[in-house]
Write a protein that holds these residues in place. Structure first.
Motif, short mmCIF file in Angstrom:
data_model
loop_
_atom_site.label_atom_id
_atom_site.label_comp_id
_atom_site.label_asym_id
_atom_site.label_seq_id
_atom_site.Cartn_x
_atom_site.Cartn_y
_atom_site.Cartn_z
N ALA A 92 0.77 -1.33 -0.07
CA ALA A 92 0.02 0.10 -0.22
C ALA A 92 0.81 1.22 0.15
CB ALA A 92 -1.01 0.01 1.29
N GLN A 93 2.04 1.26 0.36
CA GLN A 93 3.01 2.36 0.12
C GLN A 93 3.64 2.52 -1.15
OE1 GLN A 93 2.80 3.51 3.29
NE2 GLN A 93 1.67 1.54 3.87
N LYS A 94 3.39 1.48 -1.93
CA LYS A 94 4.00 1.70 -3.38
C LYS A 94 2.99 2.20 -4.47
CE LYS A 94 7.53 -0.54 -1.99
NZ LYS A 94 7.87 -1.72 -2.34
N ALA A 95 3.10 3.18 -5.26
CA ALA A 95 2.47 3.65 -6.10
C ALA A 95 1.54 2.92 -7.07
CB ALA A 95 3.32 4.82 -7.04
N LYS A 96 2.23 2.04 -7.75
CA LYS A 96 1.55 0.91 -8.65
C LYS A 96 0.70 0.25 -7.99
CE LYS A 96 5.12 0.90 -12.24
NZ LYS A 96 6.17 0.04 -13.08
N THR A 97 0.87 -0.43 -6.85
CA THR A 97 -0.04 -1.12 -6.06
C THR A 97 -0.98 -0.82 -4.89
OG1 THR A 97 1.80 -1.87 -4.73
CG2 THR A 97 1.39 -3.27 -6.77
N LYS A 98 -0.60 0.54 -4.74
CA LYS A 98 -1.47 1.23 -3.71
C LYS A 98 -2.77 1.19 -3.43
CE LYS A 98 -2.03 5.87 -1.28
NZ LYS A 98 -1.57 7.27 -1.41
N LEU A 99 -3.70 1.21 -4.48
CA LEU A 99 -5.06 1.34 -4.32
C LEU A 99 -5.53 -0.22 -4.17
CD1 LEU A 99 -7.81 2.80 -4.49
CD2 LEU A 99 -7.86 2.54 -6.91
N GLU A 100 -4.86 -1.33 -4.83
CA GLU A 100 -5.53 -2.39 -4.82
C GLU A 100 -4.89 -3.05 -3.27
OE1 GLU A 100 -5.18 -6.77 -7.47
OE2 GLU A 100 -3.93 -5.29 -7.89
N ALA A 101 -3.79 -2.65 -3.03
CA ALA A 101 -3.35 -3.30 -1.51
C ALA A 101 -4.00 -2.57 -0.51
CB ALA A 101 -1.82 -2.86 -1.44
N THR A 102 -4.33 -1.38 -0.69
CA THR A 102 -5.19 -0.73 0.37
C THR A 102 -6.51 -1.23 0.60
OG1 THR A 102 -3.82 1.43 0.03
CG2 THR A 102 -6.09 1.63 1.28
N PHE A 103 -7.39 -1.61 -0.60
CA PHE A 103 -8.49 -2.27 -0.47
C PHE A 103 -8.54 -3.56 0.01
CE2 PHE A 103 -11.46 -5.43 -2.52
CZ PHE A 103 -12.49 -4.84 -2.06
N HIS A 104 -7.46 -4.62 -0.16
CA HIS A 104 -7.47 -5.86 0.43
C HIS A 104 -7.07 -5.77 1.94
CE1 HIS A 104 -7.61 -6.96 -3.72
NE2 HIS A 104 -8.17 -8.13 -3.22
N LEU A 105 -6.23 -4.82 2.16
CA LEU A 105 -5.81 -4.49 3.69
C LEU A 105 -7.13 -4.12 4.58
CD1 LEU A 105 -3.58 -4.42 5.79
CD2 LEU A 105 -3.27 -2.08 5.18
N GLY A 106 -7.87 -3.31 4.03
CA GLY A 106 -8.99 -3.04 4.47
C GLY A 106 -10.09 -4.23 4.64
N ALA A 107 -10.13 -4.79 3.56
CA ALA A 107 -10.93 -5.97 3.66
C ALA A 107 -10.80 -7.15 4.71
CB ALA A 107 -11.25 -6.41 2.21
N CYS A 108 -9.29 -7.04 4.79
CA CYS A 108 -8.78 -8.22 5.68
C CYS A 108 -9.02 -7.63 7.38
CB CYS A 108 -7.24 -8.28 5.61
SG CYS A 108 -6.93 -9.71 4.29
N ALA A 109 -8.86 -6.50 7.61
CA ALA A 109 -9.21 -5.72 8.84
C ALA A 109 -10.47 -5.89 9.26
CB ALA A 109 -8.81 -4.39 8.75
N ARG A 110 -11.60 -5.62 8.24
CA ARG A 110 -12.98 -6.05 8.57
C ARG A 110 -13.36 -7.49 8.86
NH1 ARG A 110 -16.61 -7.99 4.91
NH2 ARG A 110 -18.72 -7.56 5.38
N GLU A 111 -12.65 -8.43 8.13
CA GLU A 111 -12.63 -9.72 8.39
C GLU A 111 -12.33 -10.18 9.76
OE1 GLU A 111 -11.03 -13.92 6.80
OE2 GLU A 111 -11.28 -12.48 5.34
N LEU A 112 -11.21 -9.56 10.40
CA LEU A 112 -10.62 -9.79 11.63
C LEU A 112 -11.15 -8.80 12.51
CD1 LEU A 112 -6.94 -10.13 10.87
CD2 LEU A 112 -8.46 -11.88 11.02
#
Length: 808
Positions: free
Chosen positions: A290-310
């Motif tokens: 999520a700190q990288k420009a190319k993968t920021k949006l996709e990684a941020t979305f899945h990070l939030g989805a995992c946080a919601r799951e936990l």
């Protein structure tokens, strides 16, 4: 006259002679007929000719009544149709058929005679006494129905048994009615005559009918089934198929670009994420990407989805909000639905502000999530005091949604907050009617609608409707005690003083000894005052003074030494951790309980508990990573054992050549095991790397959670302090009013005593007179026995002791 006689004679001759006369003497009969025919007029000739033709056609088997088309239809072979039988009714027979069976009028009678008989029937009883009753001589007591009875307990032992004479009952008989000279007789008609006989069937016709052969019915035919027979496919059929191939444009392959290490890590993390239940293993990688420009949006979305799951709600709100602000067509809509589905109450206002900051926010709302998102927006707008916007969103929740009832209540509360009380009342009435019609839920939503309806009715002085709504609040709801007190005020407004006293009597039972309820004593006292039961009114004020004066002093002393919110919050936490019936810091437990049950405080405390649970979930994530790595290493060890066994089998071929055919299969299995070990070791390496990056995610999240808990704790302390001050003010006001009520008790009782001394009478009394001296103590601290299912249904049995001439 002669013409008619001649016509009759001709018809009689034809009918009597019939076909037989025509056959025996055709010439003479025809000659005589022609001679008579010339003497008849033209009109009579036409009628006679028609009649003769009809009879001749009948005897010859024809039927002039048939149409020409019917006579031209050919008769099926072997089919026989019997000749029609036609019976002509004479005038005399028609007159006989029209005769009435009974006469319509009674002879020698008038309308007055009929009315006189009708009145006689009405006045004369059906049954009359034929023999009067004879009374008995024995003196026996009788029941209420007049039946003699004997009390065997009063009989004395004697040798002489007296004869029992109970008399006889009257004999009745049916009354015969006399109709006077009125007479209704059956009508005597003329003598009935025989109808003309049906012509006999000739023996030839009967024989032909009996010997006729009927063609048998044919068997039913099934409709032909059309079967499609496929032609056999052979090599010639295949060779005959022609293919028209077109040459397309020449393909120009793009230059190969290898995936970067970050992209490879994203692919690996997504593979594990899609397998499910692997969020602790990949959250560190998503946080790093999520700190990288190319993968920021996709990684941020899945990070939030995992946080919601936990159930890491703070992290989920932060990261999914960031994706929503990006307004991306691929991820923003999914992030919005995820965030709205498990949104905590403390984030509702922030959710509303987030939505307002996103351009074209409505384009992110899908059909499946529309009701959920609009309801969250309505609640957030309500918390932000944007009532008009809240109504717009609340009214968009469809009737099919589970949130429809909540949205209708929220819309009503917005209308009330905007001062539109009539609209609010109408919305609540519609919601209540819907709940009643479909027997809706009996939990929170039903209690909220009932209480708010009752309060609105009370403010409009519609006391009967308010009382009915208060009685709909379930007993297991947190609002029931407050609703019962408000119900008591409503009963006083409609002068149902026994009901108000009984309800407060319920609240003063041992079941509610831990409940803070000073207002209930006021309601009960006012109820007693209105029925002039001054002793009970004074006793109720004594109970109020005894408990709440002491409670007020303790709370006032506490607030003088601890006037800060955090200190009050610490005291409440101490009460929650200890026994619920013990005082804390000198303040009675009833006051702490009342402060801790406030809705606003409970929402804040629930949010803080959730934050503390989030902190514990980080440790749970580390444990799951350890278990996942241990499971991988165990599977690697098992694979290594299987590979050793396969290598041993392959080496055994040198000794036993017959096993050579098994070698290819063993080598393939060995290759699969080697690939499996490689993949398992790669996953274990990813877990080790994920643990490092997850720690950075944990530090950031904990810092955010700690700041959130600190703010929530301050808010909770402020809420508790405000409630404590409010309770101190309530008790001070009630105790001050207690003095006024005490004066009313003394004044009212004095007036009542002076009235009775002057000779007046009370409306009722259930008190022991003052001149009677009790022989033992007549005061109890407990007034009766309480049953849990009867709580809230008591009514006072005390009578109104006010003077009859008194006017309130």
């Amino acid at each position: 006259m002669k013409t008619r006689i001649l016509t009759i004679l001709i018809l009689v001759a034809v009918s009597l002679s019939g076909a037989q006369a025509l056959a025996d003497e055709p010439q003479g009969f025809v000659a005589r007929l022609k001679q008579k025919w010339t003497e008849v007029s033209t009109e009579v000739k036409a009628k006679v000719k028609a009649k003769v033709d009809e009879w001749i056609d009948y005897w010859q088997g024809g039927d002039k009544t048939k149409t020409a088309q019917q006579q031209q239809q050919p008769q099926a072979p072997g089919q026989w149709t019997p000749p029609p039988v036609k019976i002509t009714e004479t005038n005399e027979q028609a007159q006989l058929r029209a005769q009435p069976i009974y006469e319509e009028k009674a002879p020698n009678s008038t309308l007055d005679d009929v009315k006189r008989v009708q009145q006689t029937v009405k006045d004369t009883p059906v049954l009359s006494v034929a023999t009067p009753a004879v009374p008995g001589t024995s003196n026996l007591p009788k029941t209420k129905a007049g039946v003699p009875k004997a009390d065997f307990k009063q009989f004395k032992v004697t040798k002489k048994i007296p004869r029992l004479d109970i008399g006889t009952e009257p004999t009745i008989s049916a009354k015969d009615f006399n109709y006077g000279h009125l007479n209704w007789n059956p009508h005597t008609g003329a003598e009935f005559q025989r109808l003309p006989p049906v012509p006999e069937i000739k023996s030839q016709e009967l024989t032909a009918a009996l010997t006729m052969k009927v063609a048998p019915a044919k068997d039913p035919k099934e409709p032909p089934i059309q079967k499609q027979v496929m032609k056999a496919v052979n090599q010639g059929t295949i060779d005959a198929i022609t293919y028209n191939l077109e040459v397309g444009e020449e393909a120009n392959p793009l230059p190969y670009q290898a995936l970067t290490p970050d992209e490879l890590k994203m692919v690996a993390a997504l593979i594990l994420y899609e397998k499910g239940n692997n969020c602790p293993v990949v959250m560190g990688h998503f946080h790093e990407l999520a700190q990288k420009a190319k993968t920021k949006l996709e990684a941020t979305f899945h990070l939030g989805a995992c946080a919601r799951e936990l159930k890491m709600h703070q992290a989920a709100f932060d990261y999914l909000s960031e994706v929503i602000r990006a307004n991306d067509s691929e991820y923003s809509a999914a992030a919005l639905e995820m965030l709205a589905r498990d949104l905590q109450p403390i984030y509702e206002r922030d959710f509303y502000n987030l939505a307002k900051s996103v351009p074209n926010f409505k384009s992110l709302i899908g059909e499946k999530s529309r009701d959920l998102i609009t309801y969250r927006m309505a609640k957030g707008a309500y918390r932000a005091k944007d009532y008009k916007t809240s109504i717009l969103y609340a009214d968009q929740v469809s009737e099919k949604s589970d949130l429809h009832d909540d949205a209708r209540v929220l819309s009503a509360m917005n209308s009330f907050a905007m001062g539109e009380k009539s609209k609010a009342l109408k919305k609540l009435e519609t919601t209540w009617a819907s709940l009643q019609a479909r027997k809706g839920p009996t939990s929170n939503i039903r209690a909220l609608v009932a209480v708010n309806l009752a309060r609105m009715y009370f403010s409009q002085k519609k006391y009967p409707k308010a009382l009915e709504s208060y009685m709909q609040v379930p007993k297991d709801h947190a609002l029931w005690v407050q609703a019962l007190i408000e119900q008591g005020w409503t009963q006083i407004a409609i002068e149902d003083y026994p009901g108000a006293i009984g309800n407060m009597y319920s609240l003063h039972s041992p079941y509610f000894k831990a409940v803070y309820q000073p207002e209930s004593f006021v309601v009960r006292t006012i109820g007693y005052l209105n029925i002039c039961q001054y002793g009970d009114a004074y006793k109720t004020l004594t109970w109020l003074e005894k408990d709440y004066r002491k409670w007020y002093d303790h709370l006032d002393a506490y607030l003088k030494t601890k006037s800060q919110g955090p200190l009050v919050y610490e005291s409440v936490k101490s009460y929650i951790r200890g026994k619920s019936t013990e005082s804390v810091d000198g303040v009675p437990f009833q006051l702490w309980r009342e402060m801790a049950r406030g809705k606003e405080f409970l929402n804040l405390q629930s949010a803080m508990n959730d934050k503390l649970d989030e902190v514990r979930r980080f440790s749970e994530a580390h444990e799951r990573m350890n278990k996942a790595k241990a499971s991988l290493l165990n599977r690697v060890a098992q694979a290594n054992r299987r590979m050793a066994e396969l290598r041993a089998k392959i080496a055994q071929v040198k000794v036993d050549k017959t096993l050579a055919k098994e070698v290819p299969g063993w080598r393939n299995s060995l290759k699969l095991e080697q690939d499996l070990v490689t993949g398992l070791r790669y996953q274990a390496a990813m877990i080790d790397e994920n643990r490092k990056t997850f720690s950075r995610f944990e530090r950031q999240s904990r810092s955010k959670i700690d700041g959130m808990v600190s703010r929530l704790s301050k808010q909770a302390g402020s809420v508790l302090l405000a409630r404590a001050k409010e309770m101190r003010q309530e008790m001070a006001r009630v105790l001050e009013n207690n003095e006024l009520l005490r004066y009313e008790v003394f004044a009212g009782s004095g007036e009542n005593i002076r009235y009775q001394v002057a000779g007046g009478e009370a409306a009722g009394s259930n008190r022991v007179p003052a001149h009677i001296k009790p022989t033992k103590m007549m005061n109890w601290s407990f007034d009766g026995e309480f049953w849990e299912d009867e709580i809230g249904s008591y009514r006072s049995s005390l009578q109104n002791n006010c003077p009859k001439t008194a006017k309130r």
